[in-house]
Design a protein around this motif. Structure first.
Motif, PDB file in Angstrom:
ATOM      1  N   ARG B 252      61.463  61.145  51.877  1.00  0.00           N
ATOM      2  CA  ARG B 252      61.453  62.614  51.964  1.00  0.00           C
ATOM      3  C   ARG B 252      60.005  63.075  51.834  1.00  0.00           C
ATOM      4  O   ARG B 252      59.174  62.368  51.245  1.00  0.00           O
ATOM      5  CB  ARG B 252      62.279  63.204  50.819  1.00  0.00           C
ATOM      6  CG  ARG B 252      63.741  62.826  50.899  1.00  0.00           C
ATOM      7  CD  ARG B 252      64.552  63.433  49.748  1.00  0.00           C
ATOM      8  NE  ARG B 252      65.936  62.996  49.864  1.00  0.00           N
ATOM      9  CZ  ARG B 252      66.605  62.342  48.909  1.00  0.00           C
ATOM     10  NH1 ARG B 252      66.036  62.068  47.757  1.00  0.00           N
ATOM     11  NH2 ARG B 252      67.854  61.977  49.105  1.00  0.00           N
ATOM     12  N   PRO B 253      59.682  64.275  52.351  1.00  0.00           N
ATOM     13  CA  PRO B 253      58.328  64.800  52.147  1.00  0.00           C
ATOM     14  C   PRO B 253      57.974  64.812  50.656  1.00  0.00           C
ATOM     15  O   PRO B 253      58.804  65.182  49.822  1.00  0.00           O
ATOM     16  CB  PRO B 253      58.412  66.218  52.719  1.00  0.00           C
ATOM     17  CG  PRO B 253      59.505  66.137  53.739  1.00  0.00           C
ATOM     18  CD  PRO B 253      60.513  65.161  53.179  1.00  0.00           C
ATOM     19  N   GLY B 254      56.774  64.370  50.338  1.00  0.00           N
ATOM     20  CA  GLY B 254      56.335  64.302  48.941  1.00  0.00           C
ATOM     21  C   GLY B 254      56.723  62.994  48.261  1.00  0.00           C
ATOM     22  O   GLY B 254      56.352  62.761  47.112  1.00  0.00           O
ATOM     23  N   GLY B 255      57.471  62.141  48.962  1.00  0.00           N
ATOM     24  CA  GLY B 255      57.911  60.873  48.370  1.00  0.00           C
ATOM     25  C   GLY B 255      56.792  59.844  48.288  1.00  0.00           C
ATOM     26  O   GLY B 255      55.713  60.020  48.857  1.00  0.00           O
ATOM     27  N   THR B 335      51.472  58.201  49.263  1.00  0.00           N
ATOM     28  CA  THR B 335      52.332  59.382  49.184  1.00  0.00           C
ATOM     29  C   THR B 335      52.493  60.014  50.553  1.00  0.00           C
ATOM     30  O   THR B 335      51.528  60.129  51.314  1.00  0.00           O
ATOM     31  CB  THR B 335      51.700  60.426  48.220  1.00  0.00           C
ATOM     32  OG1 THR B 335      51.341  59.753  47.023  1.00  0.00           O
ATOM     33  CG2 THR B 335      52.673  61.545  47.907  1.00  0.00           C
ATOM     34  N   LYS B 336      53.705  60.424  50.835  1.00  0.00           N
ATOM     35  CA  LYS B 336      53.960  61.141  52.085  1.00  0.00           C
ATOM     36  C   LYS B 336      53.697  62.629  51.838  1.00  0.00           C
ATOM     37  O   LYS B 336      54.183  63.182  50.837  1.00  0.00           O
ATOM     38  CB  LYS B 336      55.421  60.920  52.504  1.00  0.00           C
ATOM     39  CG  LYS B 336      55.793  61.544  53.832  1.00  0.00           C
ATOM     40  CD  LYS B 336      57.194  61.091  54.241  1.00  0.00           C
ATOM     41  CE  LYS B 336      57.667  61.818  55.479  1.00  0.00           C
ATOM     42  NZ  LYS B 336      58.965  61.306  55.955  1.00  0.00           N
ATOM     43  N   PRO B 337      52.949  63.286  52.707  1.00  0.00           N
ATOM     44  CA  PRO B 337      52.631  64.703  52.449  1.00  0.00           C
ATOM     45  C   PRO B 337      53.895  65.565  52.485  1.00  0.00           C
ATOM     46  O   PRO B 337      54.897  65.200  53.107  1.00  0.00           O
ATOM     47  CB  PRO B 337      51.673  65.065  53.588  1.00  0.00           C
ATOM     48  CG  PRO B 337      51.835  64.009  54.614  1.00  0.00           C
ATOM     49  CD  PRO B 337      52.342  62.774  53.933  1.00  0.00           C
ATOM     50  N   LEU B 338      53.817  66.718  51.797  1.00  0.00           N
ATOM     51  CA  LEU B 338      54.964  67.636  51.770  1.00  0.00           C
ATOM     52  C   LEU B 338      55.257  68.192  53.151  1.00  0.00           C
ATOM     53  O   LEU B 338      56.394  68.477  53.493  1.00  0.00           O
ATOM     54  CB  LEU B 338      54.690  68.771  50.769  1.00  0.00           C
ATOM     55  CG  LEU B 338      54.805  68.337  49.305  1.00  0.00           C
ATOM     56  CD1 LEU B 338      54.196  69.374  48.383  1.00  0.00           C
ATOM     57  CD2 LEU B 338      56.256  68.051  48.929  1.00  0.00           C
ATOM     58  N   SER B 339      54.196  68.336  53.951  1.00  0.00           N
ATOM     59  CA  SER B 339      54.383  68.726  55.349  1.00  0.00           C
ATOM     60  C   SER B 339      53.304  68.033  56.165  1.00  0.00           C
ATOM     61  O   SER B 339      52.274  67.625  55.612  1.00  0.00           O
ATOM     62  CB  SER B 339      54.271  70.240  55.507  1.00  0.00           C
ATOM     63  OG  SER B 339      52.922  70.628  55.371  1.00  0.00           O
TER      64      SER B 339
END
Lengths: 65, 344
Positions: B252-255, B335-339
């Motif tokens: 998920r975003p933020g993951g 980290t995956k960015p929130l968007s």
């Protein structure tokens, strides 16, 4: 069937092979010792395997005691 | 296991401790005398007798553990029927895929010198016996320490553990977080053993699924945390790139993605032993991981931040000088960015 050659680490590959023989014999000795102790009814001594390995392998360090 | 086989394995284990302890320290001390001179290091250390013995014992003590008269493979083969009968077929959180195409990099090498690898029905028992009690060889706290480190300040509801083997890493994460954990592995044998040994308290919260970590078939953006322990170094470069992209797809975003693996140390002796371990332990793709541009690969997959840190598998593991040989444990966190527009 292809038989792969074993890796070689010493300048003389004969030493690689002979090390295998030495370690197989040493393992047999250790297993027999454990068997004799069991037949004598003696409990396994804590640290016995480590002491045996140290006695067996210390010469490879090439240092004086 | 018969008393003879137990004594033999004790002997091999004791010889391994001598190899990792006194023999390593001798090599370390010799290397210290020519640390600043690459030519001397090449002739006296890399080409010297202490290194030859170190290499021989690394290779052949592992061979002796698995093969030969009292090696784990023949010893457990004698118990095949009993062991196989104890494994669950499917259901209760276990999903197998008998049609799964097993990648050649996994089937073509006897990884760890385990004859036949982990495709055989009872191979997981061999692997577990080779790994020892808890954790990994000689490092019983490893999985719990990794889970605690990753989950500190990173709460997770849904975790996927890639290359979970017979479940120790997945169980560590499930114990450390109030989360649902999905363990993924190629080996049906390992997954069946994992399901069989799942602690009762974790049933319903941990599921095991046979799949390729680089193409899991799981729903996109369905996890807060993707983890792996000792998986990356078993994969060639194209599979590594695919796994990193798959991790980004699953998060998920933020993951966060957190891998515990091995990267070559900075010192000459460490690099020599890293490359040697790859060859001697039949782990040819350690070199692929060592040469991978992690920063570029994770950025290409859409990750925003990347951290690479040494990992202490036990208290004092990173102290200098090293008192025993160890694998160069490393944590890779991204980290995956929130968007997509948010680089942080």
């Amino acid at each position: 069937m292809t038989v792969e050659a074993e890796q070689v680490f010493f300048a003389d590959p004969a030493l690689d092979r002979m090390m295998g023989v030495v370690m197989a014999l040493a393992a047999e000795v250790f297993v027999l010792r454990a068997k004799i102790r069991a037949l004598e009814g003696a409990a396994p001594e804590p640290g016995d395997a480590d002491a045996f390995a140290r006695h067996l392998l210390e010469p490879v360090l090439g240092t004086r005691p | 296991m018969t008393p003879e086989a137990r004594a033999y394995q004790d002997f091999v284990g004791a010889c391994r401790r001598f190899w990792a302890g006194p023999l390593f320290r001798q090599l370390r001390d010799e290397a210290e005398t020519c640390a600043e001179n690459p030519e001397l290091f090449a002739t006296r250390i890399a080409g010297g007798p202490t290194h030859a013995y170190f290499a021989w014992f690394e290779r052949h003590l592992q061979r002796m553990k698995y093969s030969g008269r009292w090696g784990l493979v023949p010893v457990l083969e004698a118990e095949r029927a009993t062991l196989a009968a104890g494994l669950p077929a499917e259901g209760d959180g276990l999903t197998l895929d008998p049609g799964l195409a097993l990648p050649g990099y996994w089937t073509d090498h006897d990884i760890h010198q385990h004859p036949g690898g982990l495709a055989d029905e009872i191979s997981a028992f061999v692997y577990r016996e080779a790994t020892g009690q808890g954790g990994v060889v000689g490092q019983p706290q490893l999985h719990d320490r990794f889970a605690a480190l990753v989950l500190k300040d990173r709460p997770a509801r849904d975790i996927v553990d890639l290359g979970c083997g017979f479940g120790r890493s997945a169980v560590a994460f499930a114990r450390a977080a109030d989360a649902a954990v999905t363990g993924i592995d190629l080996s049906a044998s390992c997954l069946r053993l994992a399901a069989c040994e799942l602690p009762e308290a974790l049933r319903g919260r941990v599921a095991y699924r046979q799949a390729d970590a680089a193409n899991t078939g799981l729903a996109p953006e369905s996890f807060d945390l993707v983890t792996s322990t000792m998986l990356l170094h078993e994969m060639p470069a194209p599979a590594l790139e695919a796994l990193i992209a798959e991790s980004a797809r699953l998060l998920r975003p933020g993951g966060t993605v957190a891998h515990l693996d091995f990267l070559p140390p900075a010192d000459a002796l460490g690099r020599l032993l890293y490359a040697g371990h790859s060859a001697r332990n039949n782990e040819p793709f350690m070199r692929d991981l060592a040469e991978l541009d992690l920063e570029a690969s994770f950025r290409r997959a859409g990750f925003a931040t990347l951290r690479v840190d040494e990992f202490a598998e036990r208290d004092g593991a990173l102290d200098h000088p090293r008192q025993a040989w160890r694998l160069p444990w490393t944590v890779i966190l991204a980290t995956k960015p929130l968007s997509p527009e948010d680089p942080a």
